[in-house]
Motif scaffolding. Structure first.
Motif, PDB file in Angstrom:
ATOM      1  N   TRP A 212      -2.801  -0.667 -11.583  1.00 14.51           N
ATOM      2  CA  TRP A 212      -1.693   0.046 -10.927  1.00 14.51           C
ATOM      3  C   TRP A 212      -2.025   0.421  -9.487  1.00 14.51           C
ATOM      4  O   TRP A 212      -1.144   0.805  -8.726  1.00 14.51           O
ATOM      5  CB  TRP A 212      -1.334   1.305 -11.732  1.00 14.51           C
ATOM      6  CG  TRP A 212      -2.502   2.248 -11.920  1.00 14.51           C
ATOM      7  CD1 TRP A 212      -2.951   3.193 -11.047  1.00 14.51           C
ATOM      8  CD2 TRP A 212      -3.367   2.304 -13.050  1.00 14.51           C
ATOM      9  NE1 TRP A 212      -4.036   3.845 -11.557  1.00 14.51           N
ATOM     10  CE2 TRP A 212      -4.313   3.325 -12.804  1.00 14.51           C
ATOM     11  CE3 TRP A 212      -3.444   1.604 -14.266  1.00 14.51           C
ATOM     12  CZ2 TRP A 212      -5.326   3.641 -13.705  1.00 14.51           C
ATOM     13  CZ3 TRP A 212      -4.427   1.945 -15.164  1.00 14.51           C
ATOM     14  CH2 TRP A 212      -5.372   2.942 -14.886  1.00 14.51           C
ATOM     15  N   GLU A 213      -3.323   0.328  -9.150  1.00 14.58           N
ATOM     16  CA  GLU A 213      -3.717   0.611  -7.782  1.00 14.58           C
ATOM     17  C   GLU A 213      -3.438  -0.568  -6.851  1.00 14.58           C
ATOM     18  O   GLU A 213      -3.482  -0.422  -5.635  1.00 14.58           O
ATOM     19  CB  GLU A 213      -5.202   0.978  -7.726  1.00 14.58           C
ATOM     20  CG  GLU A 213      -5.525   2.256  -8.494  1.00 14.58           C
ATOM     21  CD  GLU A 213      -7.014   2.582  -8.460  1.00 14.58           C
ATOM     22  OE1 GLU A 213      -7.771   1.749  -7.893  1.00 14.58           O
ATOM     23  OE2 GLU A 213      -7.405   3.640  -8.984  1.00 14.58           O
ATOM     24  N   SER A 245      -2.060  10.101 -14.940  1.00 16.00           N
ATOM     25  CA  SER A 245      -0.935  11.001 -15.177  1.00 16.00           C
ATOM     26  C   SER A 245      -0.563  10.998 -16.662  1.00 16.00           C
ATOM     27  O   SER A 245      -0.160   9.970 -17.211  1.00 16.00           O
ATOM     28  CB  SER A 245       0.274  10.573 -14.330  1.00 16.00           C
ATOM     29  OG  SER A 245       1.417  11.309 -14.697  1.00 16.00           O
ATOM     30  N   THR A 246      -0.667  12.139 -17.292  1.00 17.88           N
ATOM     31  CA  THR A 246      -0.310  12.233 -18.709  1.00 17.88           C
ATOM     32  C   THR A 246       1.190  12.094 -18.903  1.00 17.88           C
ATOM     33  O   THR A 246       1.645  11.598 -19.942  1.00 17.88           O
ATOM     34  CB  THR A 246      -0.772  13.586 -19.282  1.00 17.88           C
ATOM     35  OG1 THR A 246      -0.184  14.653 -18.506  1.00 17.88           O
ATOM     36  CG2 THR A 246      -2.296  13.689 -19.231  1.00 17.88           C
ATOM     37  N   ARG A 300       5.260  13.359  -9.837  1.00 18.25           N
ATOM     38  CA  ARG A 300       5.750  11.984  -9.814  1.00 18.25           C
ATOM     39  C   ARG A 300       4.917  11.061  -8.918  1.00 18.25           C
ATOM     40  O   ARG A 300       5.272   9.917  -8.707  1.00 18.25           O
ATOM     41  CB  ARG A 300       7.212  11.965  -9.333  1.00 18.25           C
ATOM     42  CG  ARG A 300       8.149  12.729 -10.263  1.00 18.25           C
ATOM     43  CD  ARG A 300       9.586  12.682  -9.778  1.00 18.25           C
ATOM     44  NE  ARG A 300      10.473  13.413 -10.699  1.00 18.25           N
ATOM     45  CZ  ARG A 300      11.797  13.476 -10.577  1.00 18.25           C
ATOM     46  NH1 ARG A 300      12.394  12.859  -9.552  1.00 18.25           N
ATOM     47  NH2 ARG A 300      12.522  14.160 -11.444  1.00 18.25           N
ATOM     48  N   PHE A 301       3.806  11.566  -8.437  1.00 18.89           N
ATOM     49  CA  PHE A 301       2.957  10.767  -7.544  1.00 18.89           C
ATOM     50  C   PHE A 301       1.568  10.639  -8.138  1.00 18.89           C
ATOM     51  O   PHE A 301       1.084  11.519  -8.846  1.00 18.89           O
ATOM     52  CB  PHE A 301       2.855  11.436  -6.160  1.00 18.89           C
ATOM     53  CG  PHE A 301       4.164  11.502  -5.417  1.00 18.89           C
ATOM     54  CD1 PHE A 301       4.495  10.544  -4.475  1.00 18.89           C
ATOM     55  CD2 PHE A 301       5.068  12.541  -5.665  1.00 18.89           C
ATOM     56  CE1 PHE A 301       5.701  10.631  -3.797  1.00 18.89           C
ATOM     57  CE2 PHE A 301       6.264  12.615  -4.980  1.00 18.89           C
ATOM     58  CZ  PHE A 301       6.596  11.654  -4.036  1.00 18.89           C
ATOM     59  N   ASP A 302       0.941   9.505  -7.819  1.00 11.70           N
ATOM     60  CA  ASP A 302      -0.501   9.407  -8.047  1.00 11.70           C
ATOM     61  C   ASP A 302      -1.141   9.247  -6.671  1.00 11.70           C
ATOM     62  O   ASP A 302      -0.513   9.516  -5.652  1.00 11.70           O
ATOM     63  CB  ASP A 302      -0.838   8.241  -8.979  1.00 11.70           C
ATOM     64  CG  ASP A 302      -0.290   6.911  -8.486  1.00 11.70           C
ATOM     65  OD1 ASP A 302      -0.033   6.787  -7.275  1.00 11.70           O
ATOM     66  OD2 ASP A 302      -0.099   5.979  -9.311  1.00 11.70           O
ATOM     67  N   GLU A 303      -2.385   8.823  -6.623  1.00  9.25           N
ATOM     68  CA  GLU A 303      -3.079   8.753  -5.336  1.00  9.25           C
ATOM     69  C   GLU A 303      -2.571   7.610  -4.450  1.00  9.25           C
ATOM     70  O   GLU A 303      -2.919   7.546  -3.269  1.00  9.25           O
ATOM     71  CB  GLU A 303      -4.580   8.585  -5.575  1.00  9.25           C
ATOM     72  CG  GLU A 303      -5.194   9.775  -6.309  1.00  9.25           C
ATOM     73  CD  GLU A 303      -6.669   9.551  -6.586  1.00  9.25           C
ATOM     74  OE1 GLU A 303      -7.181   8.471  -6.192  1.00  9.25           O
ATOM     75  OE2 GLU A 303      -7.297  10.433  -7.182  1.00  9.25           O
ATOM     76  N   PHE A 304      -1.777   6.712  -5.023  1.00  7.58           N
ATOM     77  CA  PHE A 304      -1.383   5.517  -4.256  1.00  7.58           C
ATOM     78  C   PHE A 304       0.120   5.407  -4.011  1.00  7.58           C
ATOM     79  O   PHE A 304       0.552   4.871  -3.009  1.00  7.58           O
ATOM     80  CB  PHE A 304      -1.861   4.250  -4.996  1.00  7.58           C
ATOM     81  CG  PHE A 304      -3.335   4.223  -5.206  1.00  7.58           C
ATOM     82  CD1 PHE A 304      -4.176   3.752  -4.211  1.00  7.58           C
ATOM     83  CD2 PHE A 304      -3.888   4.697  -6.387  1.00  7.58           C
ATOM     84  CE1 PHE A 304      -5.537   3.728  -4.399  1.00  7.58           C
ATOM     85  CE2 PHE A 304      -5.255   4.676  -6.575  1.00  7.58           C
ATOM     86  CZ  PHE A 304      -6.094   4.197  -5.576  1.00  7.58           C
ATOM     87  N   ASN A 306       4.456   6.534  -5.533  1.00  3.70           N
ATOM     88  CA  ASN A 306       5.354   7.331  -6.349  1.00  3.70           C
ATOM     89  C   ASN A 306       5.635   6.527  -7.614  1.00  3.70           C
ATOM     90  O   ASN A 306       6.543   5.700  -7.650  1.00  3.70           O
ATOM     91  CB  ASN A 306       6.649   7.623  -5.576  1.00  3.70           C
ATOM     92  CG  ASN A 306       7.578   8.553  -6.327  1.00  3.70           C
ATOM     93  OD1 ASN A 306       7.618   8.556  -7.561  1.00  3.70           O
ATOM     94  ND2 ASN A 306       8.349   9.340  -5.592  1.00  3.70           N
ATOM     95  N   TRP A 307       4.831   6.763  -8.650  1.00  2.58           N
ATOM     96  CA  TRP A 307       4.981   5.977  -9.876  1.00  2.58           C
ATOM     97  C   TRP A 307       6.330   6.232 -10.536  1.00  2.58           C
ATOM     98  O   TRP A 307       6.887   5.369 -11.212  1.00  2.58           O
ATOM     99  CB  TRP A 307       3.863   6.286 -10.863  1.00  2.58           C
ATOM    100  CG  TRP A 307       3.807   7.727 -11.324  1.00  2.58           C
ATOM    101  CD1 TRP A 307       3.002   8.710 -10.844  1.00  2.58           C
ATOM    102  CD2 TRP A 307       4.603   8.328 -12.365  1.00  2.58           C
ATOM    103  NE1 TRP A 307       3.216   9.905 -11.496  1.00  2.58           N
ATOM    104  CE2 TRP A 307       4.197   9.696 -12.448  1.00  2.58           C
ATOM    105  CE3 TRP A 307       5.596   7.889 -13.222  1.00  2.58           C
ATOM    106  CZ2 TRP A 307       4.765  10.601 -13.355  1.00  2.58           C
ATOM    107  CZ3 TRP A 307       6.159   8.773 -14.126  1.00  2.58           C
ATOM    108  CH2 TRP A 307       5.741  10.095 -14.196  1.00  2.58           C
ATOM    109  N   TRP A 308       6.867   7.425 -10.316  1.00  2.41           N
ATOM    110  CA  TRP A 308       8.136   7.779 -10.972  1.00  2.41           C
ATOM    111  C   TRP A 308       9.275   6.896 -10.455  1.00  2.41           C
ATOM    112  O   TRP A 308      10.113   6.426 -11.226  1.00  2.41           O
ATOM    113  CB  TRP A 308       8.448   9.256 -10.716  1.00  2.41           C
ATOM    114  CG  TRP A 308       9.607   9.767 -11.545  1.00  2.41           C
ATOM    115  CD1 TRP A 308       9.544  10.386 -12.749  1.00  2.41           C
ATOM    116  CD2 TRP A 308      10.996   9.694 -11.188  1.00  2.41           C
ATOM    117  NE1 TRP A 308      10.800  10.714 -13.206  1.00  2.41           N
ATOM    118  CE2 TRP A 308      11.723  10.294 -12.253  1.00  2.41           C
ATOM    119  CE3 TRP A 308      11.687   9.199 -10.102  1.00  2.41           C
ATOM    120  CZ2 TRP A 308      13.108  10.391 -12.238  1.00  2.41           C
ATOM    121  CZ3 TRP A 308      13.072   9.306 -10.103  1.00  2.41           C
ATOM    122  CH2 TRP A 308      13.766   9.881 -11.169  1.00  2.41           C
ATOM    123  N   ASP A 309       9.308   6.676  -9.121  1.00  2.00           N
ATOM    124  CA  ASP A 309      10.351   5.806  -8.560  1.00  2.00           C
ATOM    125  C   ASP A 309      10.259   4.394  -9.134  1.00  2.00           C
ATOM    126  O   ASP A 309      11.285   3.766  -9.451  1.00  2.00           O
ATOM    127  CB  ASP A 309      10.223   5.752  -7.039  1.00  2.00           C
ATOM    128  CG  ASP A 309      10.796   7.004  -6.368  1.00  2.00           C
ATOM    129  OD1 ASP A 309      11.493   7.768  -7.064  1.00  2.00           O
ATOM    130  OD2 ASP A 309      10.543   7.185  -5.169  1.00  2.00           O
TER     131      ASP A 309
END
Length: 720
Positions: A212-213, A245-246, A300-304, A306-309
């Protein structure tokens, strides 16, 4: 294969910008078509001269260019054309059979199944050709045939494959499925011909510990969901179990079974059950959306990214939101086709084929197909239900495609069947004849060229007739084989002429067959092969032509003497018996032919010194009234050595008297002004200057007869 609208000649006959100077000089460009194929000659001539009349041209040193609208098919291309012509022939035979059956049979499952099977046969042929080209290229081979590189790339045949396959999906589904939802079939077609995401991308991402990165992860996963690739989708959604992210893990744990359980029509025994499952599945998707919306903005964000979008776009696809699907496709670089297919899968899973054009019109209003790409434009026309427009784009792609696709469109009543008011051609005949013109670029393909033309109405049949009339018969090659020659004499027409005859019989073009046989006879007369020439005249029932052959054989006697005449005349002897059995033969021509054969046999007996039989034949010629009056004098002159034969008397007194009577008839008629009817041939044989010299020669016959009668009296034969 674009349509050729102009030709560039190299070097040019007229340089750029100098066309006005050509006109001022009183000259113009002219062209004349080849009678053998669809090529033509281009040249400069004086303005106002008829095409091809260059005798008075100002500059006789101007070059002549030979150009063609199409490149002659290579050996590999020719193989493809001939193989697919077998399917075309089968379809035409099916249509003829259907015309003889009850009208209801054309609506039966049996009839439809054969139609669909033949369409699939075309698809298989194109697919095999595409695979062959692709395999050869990918293996690094030069992909060469006897003439050099292949004319058409693997991508060309791929375009034919995609287009034909799409037509079958949209217009020739399995019997009874024309009203069934089309989504699954469209998605299968899209995934088969336009593979996305690539296998290489998936292989690469699967090797990463934290895929995912990678910037390619979310586009790959989104494309996999959009294309209904459940295995790839589930695999990479499962990878997200390791995501930090859980909340993402919790959402994907719900998303995985949703994707895995998405209802497919093929999994249900009835559309009603399918619709019910869709509603239940849609409720679960709505619940997932509620769960997603509950995720706080800061989570909704990780380090790279916006995974939620990213995940929301995937859920939006499953929700069937048209705006999300179009936006995602634009972001992924997908085109209108992918939007339309995804619409059928997610927005309206129960969409019928008949409803597809309405959706397509909405999509292409914002995502138009590529106007420079004939394949893309054809796909758009097929999706939109515009059959005539699809044929136009198909003809630009390859006249083979439009020439074969149009038959199915006419059968399915997708196009107008009436002829055009101006040309008289129906849309079907227009495209079939355009393809036949392409075939005509290769004279070796005349057999299948006329098959396509004869499947059309009057104009096509007339054009096919003209091609048959101009097929090189290669009679010289056939006659070089003694075995072939003997077979022809026995009535077994072989070689190219046999094929032409067979085609004429097949399509009931008797006038063409007779004309071709007349052409063959004329060619053989020029080669002095009179025996075969007579055979072809009989086959053509060309009695005037037969008369001309007989005249040529008789001229051999006049110009070359008895020896050559006998050789040529005996070659036509087998035809006399054949003619005797035909009631349609005009008697005058048979009469002359019999004379030639009998007269040749007479000279053959003289050469063999079989004088008794020769004398009998000479008398039979006169008694049977076989000899034309113009030849009486010549035959009587031939009797002189027999009358003077010293060993024995060869004629009875009555026979000799008969000869004398014929001789006197000539003298009487000549004195009455009809000498030309009786002496013209003898004048030519003697190379005499007048009829008087011919009559002087006949006096020697009279003298020979007088001596013969005297011998008969001395030997006591006067009472015979």
């Amino acid at each position: 294969m674009p349509v050729v609208e102009h030709l560039n000649l190299a070097p040019p006959l007229v340089k750029a910008g100098q066309s006005e100077e050509l006109v001022k000089s009183g000259q113009t460009l002219a062209a004349t078509l080849s009678p053998a194929d669809n090529t033509f000659a281009v040249f400069i001539q004086n303005a106002g001269l008829p095409t091809g009349d260059r005798r008075h041209a100002v500059d006789e040193d101007q070059p002549i260019y030979f150009a063609g609208r199409n490149t002659v098919p290579s050996s590999e291309r020719r193989l493809f054309l001939t193989d697919t012509s077998i399917v075309f022939a089968a379809l035409q035979n099916l249509l003829k059979d259907a015309a003889t059956r009850e009208p209801d049979w054309a609506q039966s499952e049996e009839y439809y199944a054969v139609i669909r099977k033949l369409a699939v046969d075309y698809v298989v042929h194109v697919q095999e050709c595409w695979r062959h080209a692709s395999t050869s290229i990918s293996s690094g081979a030069a992909l060469r045939n006897e003439e050099g590189p292949l004319q058409f790339s693997s991508d060309h045949y791929r375009s034919l494959f995609t287009s034909l396959s799409l037509f079958v999906v949209l217009y020739l589904p399995e019997f009874g499925y024309d009203q069934a939802p089309v989504a699954d079939e469209l998605m299968e077609w899209l995934n088969t011909h336009f593979i996305e995401p690539s296998t290489e991308e998936g292989d690469y991402l699967s090797t990463l510990d934290r895929p995912w990165e990678d910037e390619a992860f979310w586009p790959y996963l989104t494309r996999a969901v959009l294309r209904g690739l459940s295995k790839a989708s589930l695999f990479f959604l499962g990878v997200l179990d390791q995501h930090p992210s859980t909340k993402l893990q919790r959402i994907t744990s719900t998303l995985v079974p949703l994707i895995d359980s998405q209802p497919r029509l093929v999994s249900f025994s009835s559309e009603r059950d399918f619709a019910y499952a869709l509603r239940r599945w849609g409720d679960k998707v709505k619940a997932l959306r509620i769960e997603m919306d509950s995720v706080p903005e800061e989570d909704r964000f990780d380090e790279f990214d916006n995974w939620w979008d990213k995940l929301s776009s995937i859920v939006g696809i499953l929700e069937g939101r048209a705006d999300v699907i179009q936006r995602v496709c634009e972001d992924l670089g997908a085109d209108w086709k992918e939007v339309c297919v995804a619409w059928a899968v997610f927005v309206d899973p129960r969409m019928r084929r008949q409803e597809l054009p309405d959706v397509v019109s909405q999509v292409i209003a914002e995502m138009s197909p590529d106007p420079t790409d004939s394949e893309d434009m054809m796909h758009a026309a097929l999706f939109s239900g515009q059959a005539a427009e699809a044929l136009q784009h198909a003809s630009h792609l390859d006249p083979w495609l439009s020439g074969h696709l149009v038959d199915f469109m006419e059968i399915l009543q997708l196009i107008e069947q009436d002829g055009d008011e101006e040309s008289g051609l129906s849309l079907r005949d227009h495209h079939v004849l355009a393809y036949a013109d392409y075939l005509h670029s290769d004279p070796a393909l005349w057999r299948i060229t006329v098959d396509y033309m004869y499947s059309c109405e009057h104009i096509g049949k007339c054009r096919a007739d003209e091609i048959l009339l101009r097929v090189p018969l290669r009679l010289h090659e056939q006659n070089s084989d003694i075995r072939v020659d003997s077979r022809i004499r026995a009535g077994d027409v072989v070689g190219v002429l046999r094929d032409v005859n067979k085609t004429c019989f097949q399509y009931q073009r008797e006038n063409v067959r007779r004309t071709v046989c007349r052409i063959a006879a004329q060619t053989l007369v020029e080669d002095k092969d009179y025996g075969l020439a007579v055979s072809y005249c009989i086959s053509a029932e060309d009695w005037r032509g037969l008369g001309r052959v007989v005249d040529n054989v008789l001229d051999e006697y006049i110009t070359s003497g008895p020896s050559n005449f006998t050789k040529y005349a005996l070659a036509i002897a087998p035809s006399v018996q054949e003619l005797g059995s035909q009631s349609t033969v005009q008697g005058v021509f048979v009469h002359r032919l019999v004379f030639v054969v009998r007269y040749a046999r007479f000279h053959e007996l003289l050469e063999k010194q079989e004088y008794r039989d020769a004398a009998d034949d000479l008398i039979a010629i006169f008694v049977g009234d076989v000899a034309p009056t113009a030849w009486w004098a010549v035959v009587l002159c031939d009797a002189i050595p027999l009358l003077r034969y010293a060993s024995e008397l060869l004629f009875s007194s009555s026979a000799a008297s008969f000869l004398l009577q014929r001789l006197e008839d000539i003298f009487v008629r000549a004195s009455q002004g009809a000498g030309d009817d009786y002496l013209s041939v003898l004048v030519r044989v003697m190379a005499a200057r007048s009829e008087k010299e011919a009559l002087e020669r006949l006096k020697t016959v009279r003298l020979a007869l007088a001596h013969y009668f005297a011998r008969s009296l001395v030997l006591g034969m006067g009472t015979e």
